[in-house]
Design a protein around this motif. Structure first.
Motif, mmCIF file in Angstrom:
data_model
loop_
_atom_site.group_PDB
_atom_site.id
_atom_site.type_symbol
_atom_site.label_atom_id
_atom_site.label_comp_id
_atom_site.label_asym_id
_atom_site.label_seq_id
_atom_site.Cartn_x
_atom_site.Cartn_y
_atom_site.Cartn_z
ATOM 1 N N LEU A 33 3.499 -23.874 4.151
ATOM 2 C CA LEU A 33 2.581 -24.956 3.822
ATOM 3 C C LEU A 33 2.652 -26.049 4.893
ATOM 4 O O LEU A 33 3.686 -26.204 5.554
ATOM 5 C CB LEU A 33 2.929 -25.551 2.465
ATOM 6 N N PRO A 34 1.593 -26.828 5.048
ATOM 7 C CA PRO A 34 1.659 -27.943 6.003
ATOM 8 C C PRO A 34 2.826 -28.867 5.677
ATOM 9 O O PRO A 34 3.108 -29.147 4.500
ATOM 10 C CB PRO A 34 0.313 -28.651 5.797
ATOM 11 N N LEU A 35 3.505 -29.340 6.719
ATOM 12 C CA LEU A 35 4.672 -30.196 6.499
ATOM 13 C C LEU A 35 4.295 -31.461 5.734
ATOM 14 O O LEU A 35 5.072 -31.950 4.916
ATOM 15 C CB LEU A 35 5.320 -30.544 7.834
ATOM 16 N N ALA A 36 3.101 -31.982 5.988
ATOM 17 C CA ALA A 36 2.663 -33.180 5.276
ATOM 18 C C ALA A 36 2.587 -32.935 3.772
ATOM 19 O O ALA A 36 2.925 -33.818 2.972
ATOM 20 C CB ALA A 36 1.305 -33.641 5.805
ATOM 21 N N ASP A 37 2.160 -31.727 3.380
ATOM 22 C CA ASP A 37 2.092 -31.388 1.957
ATOM 23 C C ASP A 37 3.492 -31.343 1.350
ATOM 24 O O ASP A 37 3.726 -31.856 0.243
ATOM 25 C CB ASP A 37 1.404 -30.041 1.754
ATOM 26 N N LEU A 38 4.430 -30.727 2.064
ATOM 27 C CA LEU A 38 5.803 -30.638 1.552
ATOM 28 C C LEU A 38 6.437 -32.021 1.436
ATOM 29 O O LEU A 38 7.158 -32.309 0.470
ATOM 30 C CB LEU A 38 6.638 -29.725 2.451
ATOM 31 N N LEU A 39 6.160 -32.890 2.405
ATOM 32 C CA LEU A 39 6.682 -34.261 2.339
ATOM 33 C C LEU A 39 6.085 -35.007 1.149
ATOM 34 O O LEU A 39 6.806 -35.715 0.432
ATOM 35 C CB LEU A 39 6.368 -35.006 3.638
ATOM 36 N N ASN A 40 4.786 -34.853 0.921
ATOM 37 C CA ASN A 40 4.162 -35.495 -0.229
ATOM 38 C C ASN A 40 4.760 -34.996 -1.540
ATOM 39 O O ASN A 40 4.945 -35.771 -2.488
ATOM 40 C CB ASN A 40 2.649 -35.262 -0.223
ATOM 41 N N GLN A 41 5.064 -33.718 -1.596
ATOM 42 C CA GLN A 41 5.656 -33.151 -2.807
ATOM 43 C C GLN A 41 7.084 -33.660 -3.022
ATOM 44 O O GLN A 41 7.505 -33.877 -4.158
ATOM 45 C CB GLN A 41 5.617 -31.629 -2.730
ATOM 46 N N LEU A 42 7.818 -33.884 -1.929
ATOM 47 C CA LEU A 42 9.155 -34.479 -2.058
ATOM 48 C C LEU A 42 9.073 -35.881 -2.662
ATOM 49 O O LEU A 42 9.991 -36.322 -3.355
ATOM 50 C CB LEU A 42 9.837 -34.578 -0.687
ATOM 51 N N ARG A 43 7.986 -36.579 -2.388
ATOM 52 C CA ARG A 43 7.820 -37.952 -2.877
ATOM 53 C C ARG A 43 7.122 -38.005 -4.238
ATOM 54 O O ARG A 43 6.884 -39.090 -4.783
ATOM 55 C CB ARG A 43 7.011 -38.764 -1.863
ATOM 56 N N SER A 44 6.803 -36.863 -4.812
ATOM 57 C CA SER A 44 6.016 -36.807 -6.035
ATOM 58 C C SER A 44 6.798 -37.305 -7.259
ATOM 59 O O SER A 44 7.909 -36.842 -7.528
ATOM 60 C CB SER A 44 5.562 -35.365 -6.294
ATOM 61 N N PRO A 45 6.212 -38.228 -8.029
ATOM 62 C CA PRO A 45 6.851 -38.644 -9.286
ATOM 63 C C PRO A 45 7.090 -37.468 -10.236
ATOM 64 O O PRO A 45 8.039 -37.487 -11.031
ATOM 65 C CB PRO A 45 5.848 -39.642 -9.880
ATOM 66 N N GLU A 46 6.238 -36.455 -10.138
ATOM 67 C CA GLU A 46 6.423 -35.265 -10.979
ATOM 68 C C GLU A 46 7.747 -34.567 -10.650
ATOM 69 O O GLU A 46 8.485 -34.149 -11.550
ATOM 70 C CB GLU A 46 5.256 -34.305 -10.777
ATOM 71 N N LEU A 47 8.053 -34.460 -9.370
ATOM 72 C CA LEU A 47 9.325 -33.871 -8.961
ATOM 73 C C LEU A 47 10.484 -34.758 -9.401
ATOM 74 O O LEU A 47 11.511 -34.267 -9.881
ATOM 75 C CB LEU A 47 9.367 -33.675 -7.447
ATOM 76 N N HIS A 48 10.332 -36.053 -9.252
ATOM 77 C CA HIS A 48 11.410 -36.989 -9.581
ATOM 78 C C HIS A 48 11.741 -36.991 -11.074
ATOM 79 O O HIS A 48 12.860 -37.329 -11.462
ATOM 80 C CB HIS A 48 11.038 -38.396 -9.118
ATOM 81 N N ALA A 49 10.763 -36.617 -11.899
ATOM 82 C CA ALA A 49 10.979 -36.582 -13.350
ATOM 83 C C ALA A 49 11.371 -35.197 -13.859
ATOM 84 O O ALA A 49 11.812 -35.058 -15.009
ATOM 85 C CB ALA A 49 9.706 -37.037 -14.069
ATOM 86 N N TRP A 50 11.244 -34.170 -12.996
ATOM 87 C CA TRP A 50 11.484 -32.787 -13.414
ATOM 88 C C TRP A 50 12.950 -32.563 -13.761
ATOM 89 O O TRP A 50 13.858 -33.126 -13.137
ATOM 90 C CB TRP A 50 11.082 -31.841 -12.277
ATOM 91 N N GLN A 51 13.169 -31.708 -14.783
ATOM 92 C CA GLN A 51 14.515 -31.270 -15.149
ATOM 93 C C GLN A 51 14.514 -29.757 -15.279
ATOM 94 O O GLN A 51 13.570 -29.182 -15.841
ATOM 95 C CB GLN A 51 14.960 -31.905 -16.466
ATOM 96 N N PRO A 52 15.540 -29.086 -14.780
ATOM 97 C CA PRO A 52 15.592 -27.628 -14.921
ATOM 98 C C PRO A 52 15.766 -27.244 -16.378
ATOM 99 O O PRO A 52 16.403 -27.985 -17.141
ATOM 100 C CB PRO A 52 16.815 -27.238 -14.080
ATOM 101 N N PRO A 53 15.213 -26.119 -16.783
ATOM 102 C CA PRO A 53 15.345 -25.702 -18.183
ATOM 103 C C PRO A 53 16.818 -25.649 -18.615
ATOM 104 O O PRO A 53 17.626 -24.970 -17.992
ATOM 105 C CB PRO A 53 14.723 -24.302 -18.192
ATOM 106 N N GLY A 54 17.138 -26.425 -19.629
ATOM 107 C CA GLY A 54 18.502 -26.451 -20.144
ATOM 108 C C GLY A 54 19.477 -27.271 -19.325
ATOM 109 O O GLY A 54 20.637 -27.430 -19.704
ATOM 110 N N GLY A 55 19.007 -27.820 -18.189
ATOM 111 C CA GLY A 55 19.927 -28.532 -17.306
ATOM 112 C C GLY A 55 19.960 -30.025 -17.491
ATOM 113 O O GLY A 55 20.915 -30.689 -17.092
#
Length: 198
Positions: A81-103
């Motif tokens: 994927l474009p590096l800009a897309d991966l960087l945006n995903q690293l900064r995503s509030p969705e990622l920051h709130a994500w929890q692994p199942p059971g973790g």
């Protein structure tokens, strides 16, 4: 004590800052994850932003229920994927709130800290996770006696060189807190010690 989830966002944000200022060659450098370049690690940790639960289930079914196969497949595919897309995903509030199942929050923090160290240690850069986050993950890994990643800490005393953290009895292994997290996560450090597999 701070909610472990609160340290996830700054860890990913600082990792994004580091990589945003890096060259493409940095993205193509080896990480501590066996066979993965830096771009594979970032594609892996940002997977929750791209895959809905239904898509994840379909990917897992296609991988025969093997999460390792799924991780390798997605990381290999999405590292392109474009590096800009991966960087945006690293900064995503969705990622920051994500929890692994059971973790839970601790699992989310462990995922962020361990994989950020896979990048920074391999690149010879300082850790991006807050020091308190690294210590929290150390405590979590030590409490499992290495079972999460199949390392054997029997007869081993681990001591951090940058904090007062320590655990265990026996043969002494001293390293920075981040390096100890990597060791307890089954990683091999560049020119450093390695814990035996259980």
């Amino acid at each position: 004590m701070t909610d472990p989830q609160a340290w996830v966002a700054p860890t990913y944000e600082r990792l994004a800052d580091l990589l945003a200022a890096a060259t493409v060659a940095t993205w193509d450098a080896p990480s501590l994850c066996e066979k993965w370049l830096v771009r594979h690690v970032i594609a892996h940790v940002t997977m929750p932003v791209r895959l809905t639960p239904e898509q994840f289930g379909a990917e897992l079914a296609a991988a025969g229920g093997d999460f390792t196969v799924l991780s390798d497949t997605v990381a290999t595919r999405d590292a392109a994927l474009p590096l800009a897309d991966l960087l945006n995903q690293l900064r995503s509030p969705e990622l920051h709130a994500w929890q692994p199942p059971g973790g839970g929050a601790t699992g989310a923090l462990s995922h962020a800290v361990i994989h950020s160290l896979d990048v920074t240690i391999a690149l010879g850069r300082p850790a991006v996770a807050p020091p308190e986050a690294v210590t929290t993950v150390l405590d979590h890994l030590a409490a499992t006696n290495g079972t999460l990643f199949g390392v054997d800490v029997t007869g081993v005393r681990l001591e951090a060189t940058d904090t007062a953290w320590h655990t265990g009895h026996g043969q002494l292994v001293r390293a920075g807190s981040g390096a100890l997290v990597a060791l307890l996560s089954g990683r091999a450090l560049p020119d450093g010690p390695r814990l035996p597999r259980s």
